[in-house]
Scaffold this motif. Structure first.
Motif: not given
Length: 123
Positions: A33-35, A46-47, A99-100, A107-110
């Motif tokens: 995934a790309i954020g 912020e997302g 991130r997978p 953002d900490s999960e990227y």
């Protein structure tokens, strides 16, 4: 080696448009995934939007719904963020992160990030 490179930022008047690109290398978008996130001066990151790898599901923060569109070109290994009807409050440095598989707002999960591209909306 995983790399994300953002481009397409710049100075635009309110109501204008920009298209940001996030060019990926060292991995294939098929599985990640790309954020898109943004950070304005003095504010937390912020997302903004995200596209998942599993089914291409897309997500947007409320403030950009109807104005921004995220898309990906797997052949070019690139994700785009089309930004229309830009407002001064959209001014920020925009980052893409990887991130997978699935999207998340945190953002900490990227795992990997690009260097960012500046977007300035001003008359």
């Amino acid at each position: 080696q995983v790399q994300l490179v953002e481009s397409g930022g710049g100075l635009v008047q309110p109501g204008g448009s920009l298209r940001l690109s996030c060019a990926a290398s060292g991995f294939t978008l098929d599985y990640y995934a790309i954020g898109w996130f943004r950070q304005a001066p003095g504010k937390e990151r912020e997302g903004v939007s995200c596209i998942s790898s599993s089914d291409g599901s897309t997500y947007y923060t409320d403030s950009v719904k109807g104005r921004f569109t995220i898309s990906r070109d797997n052949a070019k290994n690139t994700v785009y963020l089309q930004m229309n009807s830009l407002k001064p409050e959209d001014t920020a440095v925009y980052y893409c992160g990887q991130r997978p598989v699935l999207c998340t707002d945190y953002d900490s999960e990227y795992d990997y990030w690009g260097q960012g591209t500046q977007v300035t909306v001003s008359s």
